[in-house]
Design an enzyme around this catalytic site. Structure first.
Site, PDB file in Angstrom:
ATOM      1  N   ALA A 153      16.680  75.609  31.922  1.00 58.02           N
ATOM      2  CA  ALA A 153      15.645  74.921  31.145  1.00 58.02           C
ATOM      3  C   ALA A 153      15.691  73.408  31.269  1.00 58.02           C
ATOM      4  CB  ALA A 153      15.750  75.322  29.684  1.00 58.02           C
ATOM      5  N   THR A 154      16.866  72.848  31.537  1.00 56.75           N
ATOM      6  CA  THR A 154      16.919  71.397  31.700  1.00 56.75           C
ATOM      7  C   THR A 154      16.021  70.996  32.863  1.00 56.75           C
ATOM      8  OG1 THR A 154      19.145  71.290  30.786  1.00 56.75           O
ATOM      9  CG2 THR A 154      18.457  69.441  32.186  1.00 56.75           C
ATOM     10  N   ASN A 174      17.024  74.422  18.423  1.00 50.78           N
ATOM     11  CA  ASN A 174      18.336  74.945  18.777  1.00 50.78           C
ATOM     12  C   ASN A 174      19.409  74.645  17.735  1.00 50.78           C
ATOM     13  OD1 ASN A 174      17.524  72.379  20.107  1.00 50.78           O
ATOM     14  ND2 ASN A 174      19.711  72.227  20.491  1.00 50.78           N
ATOM     15  N   GLN A 205      15.055  78.881  22.959  1.00 51.18           N
ATOM     16  CA  GLN A 205      15.679  79.607  21.839  1.00 51.18           C
ATOM     17  C   GLN A 205      14.762  80.689  21.269  1.00 51.18           C
ATOM     18  OE1 GLN A 205      18.781  79.406  21.070  1.00 51.18           O
ATOM     19  NE2 GLN A 205      19.411  77.512  22.057  1.00 51.18           N
ATOM     20  N   SER A 253      15.546  79.624  29.873  1.00 51.39           N
ATOM     21  CA  SER A 253      16.860  79.625  30.539  1.00 51.39           C
ATOM     22  C   SER A 253      17.526  80.991  30.355  1.00 51.39           C
ATOM     23  CB  SER A 253      17.741  78.550  29.880  1.00 51.39           C
ATOM     24  OG  SER A 253      18.508  77.875  30.817  1.00 51.39           O
ATOM     25  N   HIS A 301      20.644  82.136  30.556  1.00 47.31           N
ATOM     26  CA  HIS A 301      21.945  82.368  29.901  1.00 47.31           C
ATOM     27  C   HIS A 301      21.859  82.420  28.384  1.00 47.31           C
ATOM     28  CE1 HIS A 301      23.034  78.165  28.591  1.00 47.31           C
ATOM     29  NE2 HIS A 301      22.065  77.889  29.440  1.00 47.31           N
ATOM     30  N   CYS A 323      24.868  71.916  22.839  1.00 48.21           N
ATOM     31  CA  CYS A 323      24.247  71.272  23.996  1.00 48.21           C
ATOM     32  C   CYS A 323      24.253  69.763  23.867  1.00 48.21           C
ATOM     33  CB  CYS A 323      22.816  71.747  24.172  1.00 48.21           C
ATOM     34  SG  CYS A 323      22.393  73.153  23.184  1.00 48.21           S
TER      35      CYS A 323
HETATM   36  N1  PMP Z   1      16.170  73.469  25.371  1.00 44.76           N
HETATM   37  C1  PMP Z   1      16.804  74.029  24.332  1.00 44.76           C
HETATM   38  C2  PMP Z   1      16.074  74.202  23.034  1.00 44.76           C
HETATM   39  C3  PMP Z   1      18.121  74.447  24.450  1.00 44.76           C
HETATM   40  O1  PMP Z   1      18.751  75.001  23.411  1.00 44.76           O
HETATM   41  C4  PMP Z   1      18.780  74.276  25.694  1.00 44.76           C
HETATM   42  C5  PMP Z   1      20.229  74.720  25.891  1.00 44.76           C
HETATM   43  N2  PMP Z   1      21.113  74.266  24.946  1.00 44.76           N
HETATM   44  C6  PMP Z   1      18.076  73.694  26.764  1.00 44.76           C
HETATM   45  C7  PMP Z   1      16.775  73.307  26.556  1.00 44.76           C
HETATM   46  C8  PMP Z   1      18.708  73.465  28.101  1.00 44.76           C
HETATM   47  O2  PMP Z   1      19.032  74.657  28.737  1.00 44.76           O
HETATM   48  P1  PMP Z   1      20.020  74.668  29.994  1.00 44.76           P
HETATM   49  O3  PMP Z   1      21.287  74.011  29.527  1.00 44.76           O
HETATM   50  O4  PMP Z   1      20.212  76.091  30.303  1.00 44.76           O
HETATM   51  O5  PMP Z   1      19.370  73.897  31.068  1.00 44.76           O
END
Ligand code: PMP
Length: 385
Positions: free
Chosen positions: A70-71, A150, A180, A200, A202, A327
């Site tokens: 997702a990042t 999150n 989420q 994402s 995971h 995160c």
């Molecule tokens: N958006 C939200 C709301 C998240 O909770 C997270 C992960 N903590 C991310 C984006 C980023 O996901 P990733 O670390 O898998 O890239």
């Protein structure tokens, strides 16, 4: 004893997912762009995952771009769509409670001369729709709002937001970070009028380092990663075939089983937890209630105890929780979400998050509450000294 209550940070992959990743890595190791059979075999996994996603998201094949998570999806959505609309306007909107992977690209665009509005929230962390309406302008080109926060699990009114935006100007691009939400509710981009949506793997028992961006047909997004032109030039780089296969497997398991049962199990757990801690003094629950609240996250402020202290004390008992949001733990500083909700610095620093998975049990919750009941009075005494 191991009780893992940090599922909003990441989840344990389903055994079927780990098996899929392992087997695909060994058997179908070809490059999906290769023209020979090995390439074709690898490509089949990408197609298969797409088919699963199309069913669930009710979208088309060309609307899915696989990413590293997702990042990347958020960066691509924000920078790619905003840049593609540069000549139509430079006003962009997000909220003050977004994940860093949304906030940081907005701050970067602000540095580059874009005019950014960060919408406030109410004390439950919900975006203020009136502020959104007031902030819309002729030159507004892009809006990004997360589906579920999150840190607290509050559900944002994304369908109302989609409606407001499209009524005001149907050309405004609406991006939703659904990290989420996916797997905890039915996420269908068209139902919330989202043009772009990030996920994402995971976070729902899939592999790490893989995710996707939904891009509605017709929405222009400039690619952020250039190279060999894979995925129709939208995201170059050899696809993470085992990861994509694992993502598909996780989605299939969750959605082809009874998702409603999974969700109601999570809701039961949350209620059970809230009842359990209700007897503890000096504890406040952050976030919403009922339909406003995602079932897998509970954010609690435990007055007088720093979150890291409680986190490690719980860890000593084999219980894994998070301080604020895992995160953002890499970056020093206060939680944006909790601060936006009006929590003081002290309260923010005393907030921990419990997040459950489909496999979490009431017994595990009982053991965690017992641990809290033992630890909290002792740690409070220790702090006062
Ligand atoms: N958006 C939200 C709301 C998240 O909770 C997270 C992960 N903590 C991310 C984006 C980023 O996901 P990733 O670390 O898998 O890239």
């Amino acid at each position: 004893m191991e009780i893992y209550f940090d599922n909003a940070a990441t989840t344990k992959p389903f055994p079927e997912v780990a098996k899929e990743v392992f087997e695909v890595s060994l058997s179908d190791y070809g490059n999906p762009s290769s023209k020979h059979m090995k390439g074709v075999d690898a490509e089949k996994h990408i197609k298969n995952t797409k088919e699963i996603l199309l069913r669930i998201l009710k979208c088309k094949e060309n609307e899915i771009i696989f990413t590293s998570g997702a990042t990347e999806s958020n960066n691509m959505a924000i920078k790619g769509a905003v840049k593609a609309r540069e000549r139509y306007g430079k006003h962009i909107i997000t909220t003050s409670v977004e994940h860093a992977s949304v906030r940081e690209p907005f701050l970067e665009l602000e540095k580059q001369g874009y005019d950014v509005t960060f919408l406030p929230t109410d004390s439950f962390g919900k975006v203020d729709l009136e502020s959104l309406k007031e902030s819309l302008r002729e030159d507004t080109v892009f809006v990004s709002v997360m589906y579920v926060n999150n840190e607290t699990g509050i559900i944002q009114p994304v369908s109302e937001i989609g409606e407001i935006l499209k009524t005001y100007n149907s050309d405004i691009i609406f991006h939703v970070d659904a990290v989420q939400a996916f797997g905890k509710m039915r996420v269908i981009p068209k139902n919330i009028k989202a043009d772009l949506l990030s996920v994402s793997a995971h976070k729902f028992h899939g592999p790490k380092g893989v995710g996707f961006l939904y891009v509605r047909d017709g929405v222009r997004v400039l690619p952020m990663i250039e190279g060999g032109g894979q995925q129709k030039g939208m995201r170059s780089g050899t696809e993470n075939v085992p990861g994509i296969a694992g993502l598909g497997k996780a989605v299939d398991i969750i959605y082809s089983g009874d998702l409603d049962l999974r969700i109601s199990h999570l809701k039961d757990l949350r209620e059970w937890f809230l009842t359990g801690i209700s007897g503890l003094e000096g504890i406040t629950v952050n976030g919403g209630d009922g339909d406003d609240q995602a079932p897998h996250i509970v954010s609690v402020t435990v007055s007088g105890i720093r979150s890291e202290v409680l986190l490690h004390a719980m860890e000593d008992k084999g219980i894994y929780i998070s301080s604020g949001s895992a995160c953002s733990s890499n970056k020093p500083g206060l939680s944006f979400a909790l601060t936006a909700m009006g929590l003081s610095k002290e309260e923010t620093e005393s907030t921990v998050r419990f997040s459950f998975s489909y496999e979490s049990t009431k017994d595990e919750i009982d053991m965690s509450i017992k641990a809290l009941k033992e630890l909290v009075p002792v740690l409070r005494q220790f702090v006062r000294k």
